[in-house]
Each structure stands twice: as structure tokens, then as C-alpha cells.
Design a protein around this motif. Structure first.
Motif, short mmCIF file in Angstrom:
data_model
loop_
_atom_site.label_atom_id
_atom_site.label_comp_id
_atom_site.label_asym_id
_atom_site.label_seq_id
_atom_site.Cartn_x
_atom_site.Cartn_y
_atom_site.Cartn_z
N VAL A 1 0.87 -1.19 0.00
CA VAL A 1 0.00 0.00 0.00
C VAL A 1 0.90 1.23 0.00
O VAL A 1 1.99 1.21 0.56
CB VAL A 1 -0.96 0.00 1.23
N ALA A 2 0.43 2.28 -0.63
CA ALA A 2 1.20 3.53 -0.66
C ALA A 2 1.10 4.24 0.69
O ALA A 2 0.05 4.22 1.33
CB ALA A 2 0.67 4.45 -1.76
N GLU A 3 2.20 4.85 1.10
CA GLU A 3 2.18 5.68 2.31
C GLU A 3 1.83 7.11 1.88
O GLU A 3 2.68 7.99 1.80
CB GLU A 3 3.53 5.65 3.02
N ASP A 4 0.55 7.32 1.60
CA ASP A 4 0.11 8.61 1.09
C ASP A 4 -0.73 9.41 2.09
O ASP A 4 -1.12 10.54 1.82
CB ASP A 4 -0.67 8.44 -0.21
N GLY A 5 -1.01 8.81 3.24
CA GLY A 5 -1.78 9.51 4.26
C GLY A 5 -3.26 9.64 3.96
O GLY A 5 -3.97 10.39 4.62
N ILE A 6 -3.73 8.87 2.98
CA ILE A 6 -5.15 8.91 2.59
C ILE A 6 -5.80 7.58 2.99
O ILE A 6 -5.31 6.51 2.62
CB ILE A 6 -5.30 9.15 1.08
N LEU A 7 -6.88 7.66 3.72
CA LEU A 7 -7.62 6.46 4.12
C LEU A 7 -8.58 6.11 2.99
O LEU A 7 -9.78 6.32 3.07
CB LEU A 7 -8.35 6.68 5.44
N GLY A 8 -8.00 5.58 1.92
CA GLY A 8 -8.77 5.24 0.74
C GLY A 8 -9.21 3.79 0.74
O GLY A 8 -8.97 3.04 1.69
#
Length: 135
Positions: free
Chosen positions: A77-84
Motif C-alpha cells: 500500500v502507498a504511504e500517502d496519508g489517505i484512508l482510501g
């Protein structure tokens, strides 16, 4: 969300009641991330509490790093800070105790990094670690 749009004063803070605080936290934190999509309430509550303490994006990044730790795979998973949808689906598919343990460890690591970069924060580390590991 409970204030008139201006920065709250000390008097405003002193007069807060649970009835006044709930809309503030709901509006500023819960509503801005998909916490309600997380099936396990303990995971949702921990991430929500972390978001209130450090911001939504850092809390979600912590969960994403916890996923990396569980799978031992940074590509999961990407560490993008979005709870997608992807992050939520993975969190919902995992064993709850594994998720909570990994999130707690990542949270504690974040707090230790704060102190490593700013020794003046050392006075807070015990309270922060208690918060990270409390059940």
C-alpha cells in the motif's frame, strides 16, 4: 463545529462540555477520513485518536506503515496519508490484534523520532508512549 469560526479563546475552552466537543471532533477529524469504513471499532478508534493527536495524514501513514510491517512488503500500500479504499480493504482483511500491535509500534516509533529530532520533547515521551500502548 462548535465555535463561531474564530479561534477559540481560553474562556471558550474552559466552557467546553461533551455536548460541545463532540461536534468539533466529529467535524474536524472523523468526517474528514473514512474511519467509519473500518469494520473493527478498536482500530477505527485508535486511528481517530491518533488523528486528533497528530493530524489525519500522519495517523493514516502510521496505519499504512503498519500494513507494510505485517506483510513485510512496502509495495502492499502507498504511504500517502489517505484512508482510501485500498488501505481500508487491507485493514479490514487483517487479524485485528496484528493491526493494533503494528499500529501501536509505528505510533511509538513516530514519538521516539520526534524526541530524537528535538530533545526538548523528551519530557513528553513517557506520556506519548503510554498513549501509544494503552488498551
Amino acid at each position: 463545529y462548535g465555535f463561531s469560526g474564530e479561534a477559540p479563546t481560553l474562556e471558550d475552552i474552559k466552557e467546553l462540555t461533551p455536548q460541545k466537543v463532540i461536534p468539533v471532533y466529529y467535524g474536524e477529524f472523523w468526517k474528514h477520513a473514512a474511519f467509519s469504513e473500518i469494520r473493527n471499532q478498536s482500530i477505527a478508534n485508535f486511528l481517530f485518536s491518533r488523528a486528533c493527536n497528530s493530524g489525519i495524514s500522519p495517523a493514516i501513514k502510521c496505519a499504512q506503515r503498519a500494513i507494510w510491517a505485517i506483510f513485510r512488503d512496502r509495495k502492499k500500500v502507498a504511504e500517502d496519508g489517505i484512508l482510501g479504499a485500498e488501505t481500508i480493504a487491507i485493514l479490514n482483511s487483517l487479524f485485528v490484534d496484528d493491526v493494533l500491535a503494528a499500529i501501536r509500534c509505528e505510533t511509538a516509533g513516530d514519538y521516539r523520532c520526534i524526541v530524537a529530532h528535538d530533545q526538548s520533547q523528551q519530557t513528553h515521551i513517557n506520556g506519548w508512549l503510554n498513549r501509544a500502548y494503552e488498551r
